[in-house]
Design a protein around this motif. Sequence first.
Motif, PDB file in Angstrom:
ATOM      1  N   ILE A  28       0.647  -1.091  -0.109  1.00  0.00           N
ATOM      2  CA  ILE A  28      -0.325  -0.630  -0.110  1.00  0.00           C
ATOM      3  C   ILE A  28       0.428   1.207  -0.113  1.00  0.00           C
ATOM      4  CG2 ILE A  28      -1.734   0.844   1.052  1.00  0.00           C
ATOM      5  CD1 ILE A  28      -3.004  -1.434   2.254  1.00  0.00           C
ATOM      6  N   GLY A  29       1.056   1.415  -1.071  1.00  0.00           N
ATOM      7  CA  GLY A  29       1.490   2.911  -1.470  1.00  0.00           C
ATOM      8  C   GLY A  29       3.099   2.037  -1.908  1.00  0.00           C
ATOM      9  N   CYS A  30       2.626   2.294  -3.593  1.00  0.00           N
ATOM     10  CA  CYS A  30       3.513   1.411  -4.522  1.00  0.00           C
ATOM     11  C   CYS A  30       4.914   2.646  -4.827  1.00  0.00           C
ATOM     12  CB  CYS A  30       3.172   1.001  -5.809  1.00  0.00           C
ATOM     13  SG  CYS A  30       1.940   0.288  -5.053  1.00  0.00           S
ATOM     14  N   GLY A  31       5.619   2.998  -4.307  1.00  0.00           N
ATOM     15  CA  GLY A  31       6.909   3.904  -4.658  1.00  0.00           C
ATOM     16  C   GLY A  31       8.290   3.466  -4.816  1.00  0.00           C
ATOM     17  N   LEU A  32       8.994   3.958  -4.362  1.00  0.00           N
ATOM     18  CA  LEU A  32      10.514   4.174  -4.191  1.00  0.00           C
ATOM     19  C   LEU A  32      10.352   2.683  -3.221  1.00  0.00           C
ATOM     20  CD1 LEU A  32      13.099   3.836  -4.597  1.00  0.00           C
ATOM     21  CD2 LEU A  32      13.590   5.161  -2.699  1.00  0.00           C
ATOM     22  N   MET A  33       9.928   2.851  -1.633  1.00  0.00           N
ATOM     23  CA  MET A  33      10.162   2.064  -0.703  1.00  0.00           C
ATOM     24  C   MET A  33       9.113   0.763  -0.624  1.00  0.00           C
ATOM     25  SD  MET A  33      12.352   3.042   1.205  1.00  0.00           S
ATOM     26  CE  MET A  33      12.955   2.332   2.396  1.00  0.00           C
ATOM     27  N   GLY A  34       8.071   1.068  -1.191  1.00  0.00           N
ATOM     28  CA  GLY A  34       7.422   0.138  -1.242  1.00  0.00           C
ATOM     29  C   GLY A  34       7.508  -1.083  -2.726  1.00  0.00           C
ATOM     30  N   GLY A  35       7.785  -0.339  -3.807  1.00  0.00           N
ATOM     31  CA  GLY A  35       8.789  -1.039  -4.561  1.00  0.00           C
ATOM     32  C   GLY A  35       9.252  -2.121  -4.304  1.00  0.00           C
ATOM     33  N   SER A  36      10.777  -1.354  -3.903  1.00  0.00           N
ATOM     34  CA  SER A  36      11.621  -1.981  -4.222  1.00  0.00           C
ATOM     35  C   SER A  36      11.603  -3.305  -2.633  1.00  0.00           C
ATOM     36  CB  SER A  36      12.944  -1.037  -3.293  1.00  0.00           C
ATOM     37  OG  SER A  36      13.074  -0.525  -3.847  1.00  0.00           O
ATOM     38  N   PHE A  37      10.603  -2.980  -1.844  1.00  0.00           N
ATOM     39  CA  PHE A  37      10.186  -4.360  -0.566  1.00  0.00           C
ATOM     40  C   PHE A  37      10.124  -5.613  -1.957  1.00  0.00           C
ATOM     41  CE2 PHE A  37       7.607  -6.557   1.825  1.00  0.00           C
ATOM     42  CZ  PHE A  37       8.725  -7.181   3.827  1.00  0.00           C
ATOM     43  N   ALA A  38       8.645  -4.953  -2.333  1.00  0.00           N
ATOM     44  CA  ALA A  38       7.640  -5.914  -3.464  1.00  0.00           C
ATOM     45  C   ALA A  38       9.051  -6.642  -4.695  1.00  0.00           C
ATOM     46  CB  ALA A  38       6.941  -5.501  -4.153  1.00  0.00           C
ATOM     47  N   LEU A  39      10.357  -5.783  -5.114  1.00  0.00           N
ATOM     48  CA  LEU A  39      10.873  -6.814  -5.883  1.00  0.00           C
ATOM     49  C   LEU A  39      11.856  -7.837  -5.306  1.00  0.00           C
ATOM     50  CD1 LEU A  39      11.574  -3.109  -8.253  1.00  0.00           C
ATOM     51  CD2 LEU A  39      10.729  -5.496  -8.890  1.00  0.00           C
ATOM     52  N   ALA A  40      12.496  -6.540  -3.830  1.00  0.00           N
ATOM     53  CA  ALA A  40      13.122  -7.536  -3.080  1.00  0.00           C
ATOM     54  C   ALA A  40      12.226  -9.805  -3.175  1.00  0.00           C
ATOM     55  CB  ALA A  40      13.586  -7.473  -2.388  1.00  0.00           C
ATOM     56  N   LEU A  41      11.586  -9.177  -2.336  1.00  0.00           N
ATOM     57  CA  LEU A  41      10.465 -10.401  -1.750  1.00  0.00           C
ATOM     58  C   LEU A  41      10.031 -11.809  -2.920  1.00  0.00           C
ATOM     59  CD1 LEU A  41      10.367  -9.529   0.321  1.00  0.00           C
ATOM     60  CD2 LEU A  41       7.346 -10.272   0.609  1.00  0.00           C
ATOM     61  N   LYS A  42      10.162 -10.778  -4.396  1.00  0.00           N
ATOM     62  CA  LYS A  42      10.178 -11.686  -5.785  1.00  0.00           C
ATOM     63  C   LYS A  42      11.488 -11.857  -5.563  1.00  0.00           C
ATOM     64  CE  LYS A  42       6.522  -8.543  -8.164  1.00  0.00           C
ATOM     65  NZ  LYS A  42       5.614  -8.837  -9.382  1.00  0.00           N
TER      66      LYS A  42
END
Length: 328
Positions: A28-42
């Motif tokens: 929730i909040g697809c910016g720098l931090m949230g987007g990086s977290f999603a990419l890292a988990l993937k």
Amino acid sequence: MMAPSPEHDTATGAPLPPLVPFEQLAVIGCGLMGGSFALALKAAGLVQRVVGYARSPHTLARARALGVIDVEAPSALLAASGADLVLVSVPVAATGQTLRAIQPLIGPDTLVMDVGSTKGDVVAAARAALGERIGHFVPAHPIAGKERAGVEHASADLYRGCQVILTPTADTDPAYTERARALWQALQARVRLMAPEAHDAAYAAVSHLPHLLAFAAMRALAQQPQAAEFLALAGPGFRDFTRIAASDPEVWRDILLANAAQVRAQAQQFRAALDTFEAALDAGDSAGLRELIADASRVRTQWAAGAYSAAPSPQNPCTAPLSSTSPR
Ligand code: NAP
């Protein structure tokens, strides 16, 4: 999906049990931090599906096009629906309303975290918003980032080697704290636990005031009639000193307001130091001025050489000098 290989505890070096991958991450909040977290988990094979929500449809569409999220949700509530992991990665002043919005659909085993740069306000907002699910919330602050906001700048390795501060409160279920710790460690972050108040005092000193000073320095320069001429002459020292002045206005407005008391206390310390330097200038005190500079230079050199626990090093780009990262 293959289970991720065992990681090692970044504090003790002991092997950690493999982390069970999450089925659905809600960002929730697809910016720098949230987007990086999603990419890292993937990238770590730790999540099967990422559902995202952002304020603007444009951001959401970009996040999907970039492969950061798999599914666009029309609201924060629907993003959280069915998620076993929720990351709230919005500017800190929006944390309370976001947690209130998702509270009805937080599942019985769902881990909820944020990434906000301030923790006292976030903890208070969570207490007011989460009701019986407060035990699921593990406040987190990754000491990683960039001065460039937005999902376009997200990257899978943003958190690798960085510190992540967890600030669980008396309301946080210790089992959730341990899950959060294992998750960040699986992303190769170094986890440290602190009280929210201690966190806010420390980061006022090493992050929030320095950002305020960078903003103020740019303003002081830009308001002068010769600003354009001066800027044309500026070199690497100016570039390094002012890099963080390019940070996101909304994110930084929220941080400074949320931690205003601690930032003001640090500003007083800074004013006193500035007065000391000015007094030496006024007096033409050459030896005294040299001593003041030598003291500052020594502490900075020791810090950069790793004399303190969060030492920067070439292996740790989160805090390496002159890197493009901007820990907040
Ligand atoms: P960002 O790149 O600007 O991303 C913020 C995201 O939040 C955007 O997708 C924005 O959507 C969305 N958003 C804003 N208000 C919202 C709301 N009310 N509801 C739902 N979504 C909303 O900022 P960021 O750098 O990732 O910062 C996010 C958090 O991380 C902040 O709390 C900050 O303190 C913390 N943090 C940042 C850094 C850093 O260096 N950047 C480091 C550590 C911690 P739109 O794009 O549609 O506006």
